[in-house]
Scaffold this motif. Sequence first.
Motif, PDB file in Angstrom:
ATOM      1  N   ALA A 141       0.829  -1.206   0.000  1.00  0.00           N
ATOM      2  CA  ALA A 141       0.000   0.000   0.000  1.00  0.00           C
ATOM      3  C   ALA A 141       0.862   1.255   0.000  1.00  0.00           C
ATOM      4  CB  ALA A 141      -0.918  -0.001   1.210  1.00  0.00           C
ATOM      5  N   MET A 142       2.027   1.202   0.650  1.00  0.00           N
ATOM      6  CA  MET A 142       2.953   2.324   0.629  1.00  0.00           C
ATOM      7  C   MET A 142       3.570   2.501  -0.759  1.00  0.00           C
ATOM      8  SD  MET A 142       6.446   3.181   0.563  1.00  0.00           S
ATOM      9  CE  MET A 142       7.293   1.647   0.989  1.00  0.00           C
ATOM     10  N   MET A 143       3.939   1.399  -1.404  1.00  0.00           N
ATOM     11  CA  MET A 143       4.664   1.461  -2.668  1.00  0.00           C
ATOM     12  C   MET A 143       3.781   1.801  -3.869  1.00  0.00           C
ATOM     13  SD  MET A 143       7.949   1.057  -2.402  1.00  0.00           S
ATOM     14  CE  MET A 143       8.387   0.564  -4.086  1.00  0.00           C
ATOM     15  N   ARG A 144       2.545   1.300  -3.889  1.00  0.00           N
ATOM     16  CA  ARG A 144       1.704   1.427  -5.085  1.00  0.00           C
ATOM     17  C   ARG A 144       1.572   2.882  -5.562  1.00  0.00           C
ATOM     18  NH1 ARG A 144      -2.087  -1.417  -3.650  1.00  0.00           N
ATOM     19  NH2 ARG A 144      -1.871  -3.278  -4.968  1.00  0.00           N
ATOM     20  N   PRO A 145       1.118   3.821  -4.728  1.00  0.00           N
ATOM     21  CA  PRO A 145       0.938   5.185  -5.247  1.00  0.00           C
ATOM     22  C   PRO A 145       2.254   5.831  -5.654  1.00  0.00           C
ATOM     23  CG  PRO A 145       0.644   5.144  -2.863  1.00  0.00           C
ATOM     24  CD  PRO A 145       0.712   3.724  -3.315  1.00  0.00           C
ATOM     25  N   ARG A 146       3.339   5.419  -5.053  1.00  0.00           N
ATOM     26  CA  ARG A 146       4.629   5.984  -5.404  1.00  0.00           C
ATOM     27  C   ARG A 146       5.100   5.482  -6.759  1.00  0.00           C
ATOM     28  NH1 ARG A 146       3.809   6.322  -0.125  1.00  0.00           N
ATOM     29  NH2 ARG A 146       4.841   8.052   0.990  1.00  0.00           N
ATOM     30  N   LEU A 147       4.866   4.219  -7.040  1.00  0.00           N
ATOM     31  CA  LEU A 147       5.207   3.693  -8.367  1.00  0.00           C
ATOM     32  C   LEU A 147       4.318   4.303  -9.446  1.00  0.00           C
ATOM     33  CD1 LEU A 147       5.833  -0.081  -7.562  1.00  0.00           C
ATOM     34  CD2 LEU A 147       7.543   1.649  -8.150  1.00  0.00           C
ATOM     35  N   VAL A 148       3.057   4.522  -9.131  1.00  0.00           N
ATOM     36  CA  VAL A 148       2.160   5.177 -10.078  1.00  0.00           C
ATOM     37  C   VAL A 148       2.664   6.592 -10.377  1.00  0.00           C
ATOM     38  CG1 VAL A 148      -0.164   6.113 -10.397  1.00  0.00           C
ATOM     39  CG2 VAL A 148       0.134   3.802  -9.476  1.00  0.00           C
ATOM     40  N   ALA A 149       3.095   7.311  -9.346  1.00  0.00           N
ATOM     41  CA  ALA A 149       3.615   8.667  -9.533  1.00  0.00           C
ATOM     42  C   ALA A 149       4.907   8.648 -10.343  1.00  0.00           C
ATOM     43  CB  ALA A 149       3.847   9.330  -8.179  1.00  0.00           C
ATOM     44  N   VAL A 206       6.104  10.398 -14.429  1.00  0.00           N
ATOM     45  CA  VAL A 206       7.239  11.253 -14.807  1.00  0.00           C
ATOM     46  C   VAL A 206       8.224  10.535 -15.727  1.00  0.00           C
ATOM     47  CG1 VAL A 206       7.047  12.583 -12.687  1.00  0.00           C
ATOM     48  CG2 VAL A 206       8.647  10.663 -12.779  1.00  0.00           C
ATOM     49  N   LEU A 207       8.008   9.236 -15.945  1.00  0.00           N
ATOM     50  CA  LEU A 207       8.915   8.447 -16.781  1.00  0.00           C
ATOM     51  C   LEU A 207       8.549   8.620 -18.254  1.00  0.00           C
ATOM     52  CD1 LEU A 207      11.297   6.492 -16.380  1.00  0.00           C
ATOM     53  CD2 LEU A 207       9.652   4.626 -16.297  1.00  0.00           C
ATOM     54  N   ALA A 208       9.527   8.927 -19.085  1.00  0.00           N
ATOM     55  CA  ALA A 208       9.312   9.109 -20.518  1.00  0.00           C
ATOM     56  C   ALA A 208       8.898   7.788 -21.160  1.00  0.00           C
ATOM     57  CB  ALA A 208      10.582   9.635 -21.176  1.00  0.00           C
ATOM     58  N   PRO A 209       8.197   7.852 -22.302  1.00  0.00           N
ATOM     59  CA  PRO A 209       7.782   6.608 -22.975  1.00  0.00           C
ATOM     60  C   PRO A 209       8.945   5.686 -23.303  1.00  0.00           C
ATOM     61  CG  PRO A 209       6.613   8.487 -23.890  1.00  0.00           C
ATOM     62  CD  PRO A 209       7.646   9.048 -22.951  1.00  0.00           C
ATOM     63  N   HIS A 210      10.140   6.277 -23.524  1.00  0.00           N
ATOM     64  CA  HIS A 210      11.306   5.444 -23.858  1.00  0.00           C
ATOM     65  C   HIS A 210      12.089   5.015 -22.619  1.00  0.00           C
ATOM     66  CE1 HIS A 210      12.865   9.672 -23.848  1.00  0.00           C
ATOM     67  NE2 HIS A 210      13.737   9.098 -23.043  1.00  0.00           N
TER      68      HIS A 210
END
Length: 385
Positions: free
Chosen positions: A55-63, A67-71
């Motif tokens: 539960a701690m990690m999920r929203p952070r990975l979504v965020a 910010v991660l580029a398509p490549h």
Amino acid sequence: MPAEPWNTFHAGDNLDVLPRLAPGSVDLVYTDPPYNTGNDFAYADRFRDHAAWTAMMRPRLVAVREVLAPHGAIFVSIDDNEAAHLRLLMDEVFGEANFLAQIVVNLNPKGRQLGRGFATSHEYVLAYARHLPSCVVEGSSTEAVDEGDFPLTAPDGRRFRYLPLRNTNKKFNPITAPTLHFELYGDPVSGRVATTPFDGSRALTPVFGDGRPAVWRWSRPKVDEQPDDLECRVIRGRTGERADIFQRDWLEREGGRRKKLRTIWLAEEIGSTDTAVAELKALVGHVFESPKPTGLVRRILSTVPSDAVVLDPFAGSGTTGHAVALANVADGGSRRCISINSTEPTRVGSNAHLAGLATVADITRARLSAVAAQVGGGLEEPLGG
């Protein structure tokens, strides 16, 4: 100092900082999140079970994904306690189709001797692309090339090895790849190879060792383009001597030779927890229990272009920013690193607390400041974190 500092540090909760970064502005993420061990130096007793950690990690990975580029791609360190749960979580957030690798990292060659069971000597790095078809990560590196694999020397001094021009993979044969089954002409005395007959040549078709028809790895046009990289030689096969065609595979190639990285990374190649502690101690003291070695991050950096924007949302002791500075000095790159770490207090009585580092963010800041002073590249810390 470069026009743009190599390192930028944000102190604060990554859930607050990440939305302030431009969407798609990051090429590579490496991070070493708090493990669910119950005694992690900075996050003691925070996670009572897998569900709380997830539960701690999920929203952070979504965020991070935003910010991660398509490549781009993300690499996450993890141990056995949460490796299975992180794999499922990464599948959920980034998509199973974007899985790149699960790398075994040998950070403790001697193995952990405390506790019951086996002496664990490894952790993992999970790697996922943001969008696999667009991903710039090249799972190869110049450092993986062994010069000993190229035992021969040409008259001009270049090192090479012979590779069969025949495709040795039996999945490729005249039925599956009919356009690559054709006659070439070779002379085992002069070594010359061509797509048309010449004086002294003989017609050669590709065959497997048991005599069954095979296919070449090169097309006719490629043979015409690079005939000097081919050589006709006599070899001894199962049925006696025969002529065959080989490629001279050069150690030095235009653009640099690269070799696929294996998915087991040894401590002697990328460093260990002990070398990581020594690296940190040399800069700011022994103020973090389990830092990652800069060699681990530099190997990951070697898979992407040298102008990558790198993000570490759980910056810990600042290994990622340190590795970026070292890589830039080594190859003249212009990588930039954005590090984020929380302002959570350090544990009372810990080395960090005794050294006057009141928060986890203070540890990161201290290391990156020391890196800027000793390695170069500068350090920027925006107002408000």
